[in-house]
Design an enzyme around this catalytic site. Structure first.
Site, PDB file in Angstrom:
ATOM      1  N   ASP A   1       0.855  -1.189   0.000  1.00  0.00           N
ATOM      2  CA  ASP A   1       0.000   0.000   0.000  1.00  0.00           C
ATOM      3  C   ASP A   1       0.894   1.243   0.000  1.00  0.00           C
ATOM      4  O   ASP A   1       1.882   1.319   0.735  1.00  0.00           O
ATOM      5  CB  ASP A   1      -0.912  -0.002   1.234  1.00  0.00           C
ATOM      6  CG  ASP A   1      -2.055   0.998   1.099  1.00  0.00           C
ATOM      7  OD1 ASP A   1      -3.209   0.568   1.024  1.00  0.00           O
ATOM      8  OD2 ASP A   1      -1.779   2.228   1.073  1.00  0.00           O
ATOM      9  N   ILE A   2       0.536   2.221  -0.822  1.00  0.00           N
ATOM     10  CA  ILE A   2       1.349   3.435  -0.976  1.00  0.00           C
ATOM     11  C   ILE A   2       1.326   4.296   0.292  1.00  0.00           C
ATOM     12  O   ILE A   2       2.218   5.100   0.525  1.00  0.00           O
ATOM     13  CB  ILE A   2       0.850   4.229  -2.204  1.00  0.00           C
ATOM     14  CG1 ILE A   2       1.934   5.116  -2.787  1.00  0.00           C
ATOM     15  CG2 ILE A   2      -0.402   5.025  -1.901  1.00  0.00           C
ATOM     16  CD1 ILE A   2       1.574   5.687  -4.156  1.00  0.00           C
TER      17      ILE A   2
ATOM     18  N   ASN B   1     -12.646  -3.087   2.855  1.00  0.00           N
ATOM     19  CA  ASN B   1     -13.547  -1.945   2.929  1.00  0.00           C
ATOM     20  C   ASN B   1     -14.511  -2.015   1.740  1.00  0.00           C
ATOM     21  O   ASN B   1     -14.081  -2.227   0.601  1.00  0.00           O
ATOM     22  CB  ASN B   1     -12.752  -0.642   2.897  1.00  0.00           C
ATOM     23  CG  ASN B   1     -11.864  -0.483   4.114  1.00  0.00           C
ATOM     24  OD1 ASN B   1     -12.208  -0.942   5.207  1.00  0.00           O
ATOM     25  ND2 ASN B   1     -10.716   0.155   3.951  1.00  0.00           N
TER      26      ASN B   1
ATOM     27  N   GLY C   1     -15.713   2.718   3.943  1.00  0.00           N
ATOM     28  CA  GLY C   1     -14.494   3.514   3.773  1.00  0.00           C
ATOM     29  C   GLY C   1     -13.724   3.174   2.510  1.00  0.00           C
ATOM     30  O   GLY C   1     -12.533   3.461   2.410  1.00  0.00           O
ATOM     31  N   GLN C   2     -14.406   2.575   1.525  1.00  0.00           N
ATOM     32  CA  GLN C   2     -13.713   2.198   0.286  1.00  0.00           C
ATOM     33  C   GLN C   2     -13.430   3.432  -0.566  1.00  0.00           C
ATOM     34  O   GLN C   2     -14.342   4.232  -0.821  1.00  0.00           O
ATOM     35  CB  GLN C   2     -14.570   1.203  -0.510  1.00  0.00           C
ATOM     36  CG  GLN C   2     -13.865   0.669  -1.749  1.00  0.00           C
ATOM     37  CD  GLN C   2     -14.688  -0.382  -2.485  1.00  0.00           C
ATOM     38  OE1 GLN C   2     -15.865  -0.604  -2.172  1.00  0.00           O
ATOM     39  NE2 GLN C   2     -14.078  -1.027  -3.460  1.00  0.00           N
TER      40      GLN C   2
ATOM     41  N   HIS D   1     -10.260  -5.202  -3.067  1.00  0.00           N
ATOM     42  CA  HIS D   1      -8.919  -5.427  -2.520  1.00  0.00           C
ATOM     43  C   HIS D   1      -8.986  -5.824  -1.069  1.00  0.00           C
ATOM     44  O   HIS D   1      -9.830  -5.329  -0.318  1.00  0.00           O
ATOM     45  CB  HIS D   1      -8.029  -4.190  -2.687  1.00  0.00           C
ATOM     46  CG  HIS D   1      -8.636  -2.919  -2.178  1.00  0.00           C
ATOM     47  ND1 HIS D   1      -9.586  -2.215  -2.870  1.00  0.00           N
ATOM     48  CD2 HIS D   1      -8.430  -2.227  -1.033  1.00  0.00           C
ATOM     49  CE1 HIS D   1      -9.937  -1.149  -2.185  1.00  0.00           C
ATOM     50  NE2 HIS D   1      -9.250  -1.131  -1.058  1.00  0.00           N
TER      51      HIS D   1
ATOM     52  N   HIS E   1      -6.898  -5.636   2.328  1.00  0.00           N
ATOM     53  CA  HIS E   1      -5.751  -5.073   3.040  1.00  0.00           C
ATOM     54  C   HIS E   1      -5.183  -6.184   3.923  1.00  0.00           C
ATOM     55  O   HIS E   1      -5.928  -6.782   4.717  1.00  0.00           O
ATOM     56  CB  HIS E   1      -6.175  -3.917   3.950  1.00  0.00           C
ATOM     57  CG  HIS E   1      -6.708  -2.715   3.233  1.00  0.00           C
ATOM     58  ND1 HIS E   1      -5.940  -1.599   2.983  1.00  0.00           N
ATOM     59  CD2 HIS E   1      -7.944  -2.441   2.723  1.00  0.00           C
ATOM     60  CE1 HIS E   1      -6.677  -0.678   2.358  1.00  0.00           C
ATOM     61  NE2 HIS E   1      -7.898  -1.172   2.195  1.00  0.00           N
TER      62      HIS E   1
HETATM   63  P1  AMP Z   1      -9.597   1.590   0.460  1.00  0.00           P
HETATM   64  O1  AMP Z   1      -9.681   2.902   1.198  1.00  0.00           O
HETATM   65  O2  AMP Z   1      -9.994   0.393   1.271  1.00  0.00           O
HETATM   66  O3  AMP Z   1     -10.340   1.655  -0.861  1.00  0.00           O
HETATM   67  O4  AMP Z   1      -8.069   1.352   0.156  1.00  0.00           O
HETATM   68  C1  AMP Z   1      -7.408   1.862  -0.956  1.00  0.00           C
HETATM   69  C2  AMP Z   1      -5.944   1.798  -0.634  1.00  0.00           C
HETATM   70  O5  AMP Z   1      -5.231   1.924  -1.845  1.00  0.00           O
HETATM   71  C3  AMP Z   1      -5.457   2.904   0.308  1.00  0.00           C
HETATM   72  O6  AMP Z   1      -4.913   2.322   1.482  1.00  0.00           O
HETATM   73  C4  AMP Z   1      -4.391   3.627  -0.526  1.00  0.00           C
HETATM   74  O7  AMP Z   1      -3.298   4.032   0.247  1.00  0.00           O
HETATM   75  C5  AMP Z   1      -4.020   2.573  -1.552  1.00  0.00           C
HETATM   76  N1  AMP Z   1      -3.494   3.060  -2.808  1.00  0.00           N
HETATM   77  C6  AMP Z   1      -4.011   4.023  -3.599  1.00  0.00           C
HETATM   78  N2  AMP Z   1      -3.254   4.187  -4.691  1.00  0.00           N
HETATM   79  C7  AMP Z   1      -2.238   3.296  -4.605  1.00  0.00           C
HETATM   80  C8  AMP Z   1      -1.120   2.972  -5.430  1.00  0.00           C
HETATM   81  N3  AMP Z   1      -0.866   3.598  -6.596  1.00  0.00           N
HETATM   82  N4  AMP Z   1      -0.269   1.996  -5.014  1.00  0.00           N
HETATM   83  C9  AMP Z   1      -0.494   1.357  -3.853  1.00  0.00           C
HETATM   84  N5  AMP Z   1      -1.538   1.610  -3.039  1.00  0.00           N
HETATM   85  C10 AMP Z   1      -2.390   2.569  -3.398  1.00  0.00           C
END
Ligand code: AMP
Ligand code: ZN
Length: 115
Positions: free
Chosen positions: A31-32, A88, A94-95, A101, A103
């Site tokens: 995760d970024i 999420n 909170g998506q 995906h 986590h």
């Molecule tokens: P959610 O809030 O459950 O939809 O999670 C989305 C996740 O994607 C968040 O934790 C972000 O930090 C992560 N995210 C968004 N863009 C990227 C990316 N380019 N590379 C890796 N993780 C990302």
């Protein structure tokens, strides 16, 4: 592939990411914006917006994801102490990225209940 989906672009290598695990059906990458010392996203390669879009044909895919997660956790060194899986789903969940995906969070104790 959904054109405007950031995770589809990661799958297609249009957006760079450090691939942590990959097979025919699944990709895992860090995760970024990590919320824990280990924070890996595990996603199906096929675009599915969220858990409510899962169909009866997807049973094997979801089973596969759940089967590879402990292997990914072991590779990340968090299988022994334990970890948390979070999916999420939609606004109240909170998506923010609308490609299903999981986590995978670990490396510290996870509080309960979540915020
Ligand atoms: P959610 O809030 O459950 O939809 O999670 C989305 C996740 O994607 C968040 O934790 C972000 O930090 C992560 N995210 C968004 N863009 C990227 C990316 N380019 N590379 C890796 N993780 C990302
Ligand atoms: Zn997608």
């Amino acid at each position: 592939m959904q054109q405007d989906c950031i995770f589809c672009k990661i799958i297609n290598r249009e957006i760079p990411s450090e691939v942590f695990y990959e097979d025919e059906h699944v990709l895992a990458f860090p995760d970024i914006n990590p919320a824990a010392p280990v924070h890996i996203l595990v996603i199906p390669k096929r675009h599915i917006s969220n858990l409510t879009e899962i169909g009866s044909d997807d049973t094997a895919l979801l089973g596969h994801i759940m089967t590879v997660i402990p292997k990914i956790a072991a590779k990340a060194g968090i299988a022994e102490d334990g970890f948390r899986i979070v999916i999420n789903t939609k606004d109240n969940g909170g998506q923010t990225v609308h490609h299903l995906h999981c986590h995978l969070l670990g490396g510290r104790f996870m509080e309960w209940p979540p915020g």
